[in-house]
Design an enzyme around this catalytic site. Sequence first.
Site, PDB file in Angstrom:
ATOM      1  N   CYS A  77      29.953 -83.180  28.018  1.00  0.00           N
ATOM      2  CA  CYS A  77      30.392 -84.575  28.156  1.00  0.00           C
ATOM      3  C   CYS A  77      29.494 -85.336  27.196  1.00  0.00           C
ATOM      4  CB  CYS A  77      30.197 -85.079  29.582  1.00  0.00           C
ATOM      5  SG  CYS A  77      30.385 -86.875  29.751  1.00  0.00           S
ATOM      6  N   CYS A  82      34.964 -87.453  23.237  1.00  0.00           N
ATOM      7  CA  CYS A  82      35.030 -87.380  24.693  1.00  0.00           C
ATOM      8  C   CYS A  82      35.667 -86.040  25.055  1.00  0.00           C
ATOM      9  CB  CYS A  82      35.888 -88.529  25.213  1.00  0.00           C
ATOM     10  SG  CYS A  82      36.229 -88.435  26.974  1.00  0.00           S
TER      11      CYS A  82
HETATM   12  N1  DGL Z   1      32.234 -89.099  27.719  1.00  0.00           N
HETATM   13  C1  DGL Z   1      33.305 -88.475  28.416  1.00  0.00           C
HETATM   14  C2  DGL Z   1      33.347 -86.965  28.126  1.00  0.00           C
HETATM   15  O1  DGL Z   1      32.818 -86.529  27.140  1.00  0.00           O
HETATM   16  C3  DGL Z   1      33.438 -88.656  29.896  1.00  0.00           C
HETATM   17  C4  DGL Z   1      33.026 -89.890  30.590  1.00  0.00           C
HETATM   18  C5  DGL Z   1      33.938 -90.304  31.723  1.00  0.00           C
HETATM   19  O2  DGL Z   1      33.913 -89.706  32.817  1.00  0.00           O
HETATM   20  O3  DGL Z   1      34.690 -91.238  31.488  1.00  0.00           O
HETATM   21  O4  DGL Z   1      33.922 -86.213  28.870  1.00  0.00           O
END
Ligand code: DGL
Length: 256
Positions: free
Chosen positions: A185, A71
């Site tokens: 993301c 993430c």
């Molecule tokens: N998957 C997360 C990232 O890579 C973000 C998702 C969210 O906003 O919770 O930043």
Amino acid sequence: MTILVFDSGIGGLSVLREARILMPEHRFVYVADDASFPIGGWEEGALIDRLMFVFEGLVKRYDPSMIIVACNTASTIILPPLRERFDFPIVGTVPAIKPAAERTSSGQVSVLATPGTVQRDYTRSLVSEFARDVNVKLVGAENLAVLAEEFMLTGTVDDKAVSAEIADCFTDRLGARTDVVVLACTHYPFLANVFRRLAPWPVDWLNPAEAIGRHAQSLLSHGGPIEDVQDIAEFTKGRPKPEMLRLMSGFGLKVV
Ligand code: DGL
């Protein structure tokens, strides 16, 4: 050995997919902190507290040999405190700004991320360190992670909503057009085909998942026998709905 792969939701599966191919001998535990999702708009201090609380419990439960923070939003703030707290390798997911700067021909790069990721000092220092000669546009998308989950679960998504989220990525400065968009993301690679279809012109959508997997692989000893254990997934909110269970089972993950 157990490798814990963490995300706020199911976007981190884009990283898990690559990590498993590269490190088949290990057992994977995928954790979605869906009780916090989406974290893109969370205030920094509250997010650090939340994440440290969750990781404390996970480490006690699973005794991992490595954590992959799949993430970007979490990685931009949590890597130093995690590394201070735990003595096994912590692998982060940070915006692929350096490879994008090396790859662009037009000198126009966009970084598509959550609002949290584009605000963080960490991201801004990557730009000043690795992309000084390139025009980097940071685009904070408010709803794209939620739209990506919708798409992953149902196979459909509102084109207009996605177009509105990615529109700012495309700039044309006297004919010098954006030619690389960093998917900063982990949810976004699942929408890559939708992005391709909706983009005003073709660009290189840069997905760093494989590079993250390779980096993780370089930090762990390998070569042992393949462990005969079931990879599992945990959701902090409790048992997810049937379509989520189906998706997880498609990824070979047993929800616990
Ligand atoms: N998957 C997360 C990232 O890579 C973000 C998702 C969210 O906003 O919770 O930043």
